[in-house]
Design a protein around this motif. Sequence first.
Motif, PDB file in Angstrom:
ATOM      1  N   VAL A  35       0.834  -1.203   0.000  1.00  0.00           N
ATOM      2  CA  VAL A  35       0.000   0.000   0.000  1.00  0.00           C
ATOM      3  C   VAL A  35       0.870   1.256   0.000  1.00  0.00           C
ATOM      4  O   VAL A  35       0.536   2.256  -0.658  1.00  0.00           O
ATOM      5  N   ASP A  36       1.999   1.222   0.696  1.00  0.00           N
ATOM      6  CA  ASP A  36       2.868   2.405   0.724  1.00  0.00           C
ATOM      7  C   ASP A  36       3.574   2.640  -0.602  1.00  0.00           C
ATOM      8  O   ASP A  36       3.925   3.775  -0.928  1.00  0.00           O
ATOM      9  N   THR A  78       3.612  10.819   0.285  1.00  0.00           N
ATOM     10  CA  THR A  78       4.258   9.970   1.291  1.00  0.00           C
ATOM     11  C   THR A  78       3.210   9.232   2.113  1.00  0.00           C
ATOM     12  O   THR A  78       2.200   9.803   2.525  1.00  0.00           O
ATOM     13  N   SER A  79       3.483   7.954   2.334  1.00  0.00           N
ATOM     14  CA  SER A  79       2.605   7.124   3.158  1.00  0.00           C
ATOM     15  C   SER A  79       3.457   6.085   3.859  1.00  0.00           C
ATOM     16  O   SER A  79       4.292   5.426   3.228  1.00  0.00           O
ATOM     17  N   PRO A 174      15.868  17.384   0.375  1.00  0.00           N
ATOM     18  CA  PRO A 174      16.910  16.440  -0.043  1.00  0.00           C
ATOM     19  C   PRO A 174      18.078  17.117  -0.754  1.00  0.00           C
ATOM     20  O   PRO A 174      17.905  18.054  -1.527  1.00  0.00           O
ATOM     21  N   ARG A 175      19.262  16.605  -0.452  1.00  0.00           N
ATOM     22  CA  ARG A 175      20.481  17.038  -1.120  1.00  0.00           C
ATOM     23  C   ARG A 175      20.831  16.018  -2.200  1.00  0.00           C
ATOM     24  O   ARG A 175      20.253  14.929  -2.261  1.00  0.00           O
ATOM     25  N   GLU A 176      21.791  16.345  -3.024  1.00  0.00           N
ATOM     26  CA  GLU A 176      22.211  15.448  -4.097  1.00  0.00           C
ATOM     27  C   GLU A 176      22.678  14.113  -3.525  1.00  0.00           C
ATOM     28  O   GLU A 176      23.453  14.072  -2.554  1.00  0.00           O
ATOM     29  N   GLY A 177      22.165  13.028  -4.090  1.00  0.00           N
ATOM     30  CA  GLY A 177      22.571  11.695  -3.664  1.00  0.00           C
ATOM     31  C   GLY A 177      21.674  11.060  -2.616  1.00  0.00           C
ATOM     32  O   GLY A 177      21.784   9.870  -2.355  1.00  0.00           O
ATOM     33  N   TRP A 178      20.783  11.852  -2.005  1.00  0.00           N
ATOM     34  CA  TRP A 178      19.877  11.276  -1.014  1.00  0.00           C
ATOM     35  C   TRP A 178      18.860  10.377  -1.716  1.00  0.00           C
ATOM     36  O   TRP A 178      18.385  10.685  -2.812  1.00  0.00           O
ATOM     37  N   ILE A 179      18.520   9.276  -1.077  1.00  0.00           N
ATOM     38  CA  ILE A 179      17.513   8.361  -1.621  1.00  0.00           C
ATOM     39  C   ILE A 179      16.168   8.691  -0.987  1.00  0.00           C
ATOM     40  O   ILE A 179      16.022   8.626   0.234  1.00  0.00           O
ATOM     41  N   ILE A 180      15.207   9.031  -1.812  1.00  0.00           N
ATOM     42  CA  ILE A 180      13.884   9.461  -1.340  1.00  0.00           C
ATOM     43  C   ILE A 180      12.853   8.412  -1.723  1.00  0.00           C
ATOM     44  O   ILE A 180      12.866   7.875  -2.838  1.00  0.00           O
ATOM     45  N   GLY A 181      11.938   8.111  -0.802  1.00  0.00           N
ATOM     46  CA  GLY A 181      10.877   7.143  -1.072  1.00  0.00           C
ATOM     47  C   GLY A 181       9.987   7.586  -2.217  1.00  0.00           C
ATOM     48  O   GLY A 181       9.686   8.776  -2.366  1.00  0.00           O
ATOM     49  N   LYS A 182       9.553   6.633  -3.034  1.00  0.00           N
ATOM     50  CA  LYS A 182       8.705   6.924  -4.188  1.00  0.00           C
ATOM     51  C   LYS A 182       7.519   5.969  -4.211  1.00  0.00           C
ATOM     52  O   LYS A 182       7.585   4.869  -3.658  1.00  0.00           O
ATOM     53  N   ARG A 183       6.462   6.385  -4.884  1.00  0.00           N
ATOM     54  CA  ARG A 183       5.243   5.579  -4.969  1.00  0.00           C
ATOM     55  C   ARG A 183       4.837   5.340  -6.415  1.00  0.00           C
ATOM     56  O   ARG A 183       3.672   5.094  -6.709  1.00  0.00           O
ATOM     57  N   THR A 189      13.540   0.129  -2.907  1.00  0.00           N
ATOM     58  CA  THR A 189      13.275  -1.265  -2.547  1.00  0.00           C
ATOM     59  C   THR A 189      12.787  -2.059  -3.750  1.00  0.00           C
ATOM     60  O   THR A 189      13.212  -3.205  -3.976  1.00  0.00           O
ATOM     61  N   GLN A 190      11.907  -1.465  -4.536  1.00  0.00           N
ATOM     62  CA  GLN A 190      11.387  -2.157  -5.713  1.00  0.00           C
ATOM     63  C   GLN A 190      12.492  -2.424  -6.723  1.00  0.00           C
ATOM     64  O   GLN A 190      12.559  -3.509  -7.323  1.00  0.00           O
ATOM     65  N   MET A 191      13.370  -1.449  -6.904  1.00  0.00           N
ATOM     66  CA  MET A 191      14.467  -1.642  -7.856  1.00  0.00           C
ATOM     67  C   MET A 191      15.435  -2.713  -7.363  1.00  0.00           C
ATOM     68  O   MET A 191      15.922  -3.536  -8.136  1.00  0.00           O
ATOM     69  N   ALA A 192      15.701  -2.737  -6.046  1.00  0.00           N
ATOM     70  CA  ALA A 192      16.605  -3.749  -5.494  1.00  0.00           C
ATOM     71  C   ALA A 192      16.005  -5.142  -5.633  1.00  0.00           C
ATOM     72  O   ALA A 192      16.719  -6.113  -5.918  1.00  0.00           O
ATOM     73  N   ARG A 193      14.693  -5.267  -5.452  1.00  0.00           N
ATOM     74  CA  ARG A 193      14.036  -6.565  -5.588  1.00  0.00           C
ATOM     75  C   ARG A 193      14.100  -7.059  -7.035  1.00  0.00           C
ATOM     76  O   ARG A 193      14.338  -8.238  -7.287  1.00  0.00           O
ATOM     77  N   ARG A 194      13.902  -6.154  -7.982  1.00  0.00           N
ATOM     78  CA  ARG A 194      13.995  -6.543  -9.394  1.00  0.00           C
ATOM     79  C   ARG A 194      15.421  -7.007  -9.723  1.00  0.00           C
ATOM     80  O   ARG A 194      15.619  -7.981 -10.440  1.00  0.00           O
TER      81      ARG A 194
END
Length: 202
Positions: A35-36, A78-79, A174-183, A189-194
């Motif tokens: 859901v998130d 964000t959720s 966010p600064r350059e290089g920070w990883i931000i959650g996406k929906r 996480t989705q990219m790492a799982r793929r």
Amino acid sequence: MAATPAPQSLDAYSPERIADRLRIQDLVYRWCRAVDRLDKQGMLDIFWPGAIDSHGPYIGPAEGLVDWILVRHQPIATSSHFVGNLLIEFASEDVALVETYVRTIQQYPPEAKQQLAQLTGGSAGDEGTAMDMFTSSRYLDRVERRNGEWRVARRDLVQDWKQIQDVKYKALQPREGWIIGKRDGSDQTQMARRELGLEATK
């Protein structure tokens, strides 16, 4: 449908039952991630086809719930769903009642006031202001094992508490290089799982 009473000989903590408990816990954790991340198939995979969800503004089949969430969450950037107490009680070998405490944090931009009002019974904060919503609820799930697989057959969302607050300062800059959650399907996480071939893993 009344459940068959649990056999007196049913050992709720046998190795087989402990394995069942872990599989059932994973259902709840997978729901939160799906859901998130607005992962449609991930949400559908939690429920048996035709399962009923009583979710406040939405009451009906789980398939409709997922469609409703996908529309309502579209403007929500964000959720976060957090689960705490999770109590599993076996009614029989293949049926369990699961009560899970869940906290949510979601940020609603000004254009999402209508979606926010759906969940609060009408409150949506000041006009033109983004709002943070905090909730404390419980998932009350009837979970069934069919053909060796556990899924939710019925879910009631028990709502205990809600609060909304004005977003006065956008703290995350966010600064350059920070990883931000996406929906949008491109969350880290989705990219790492793929990358690891886990996308179809349940």
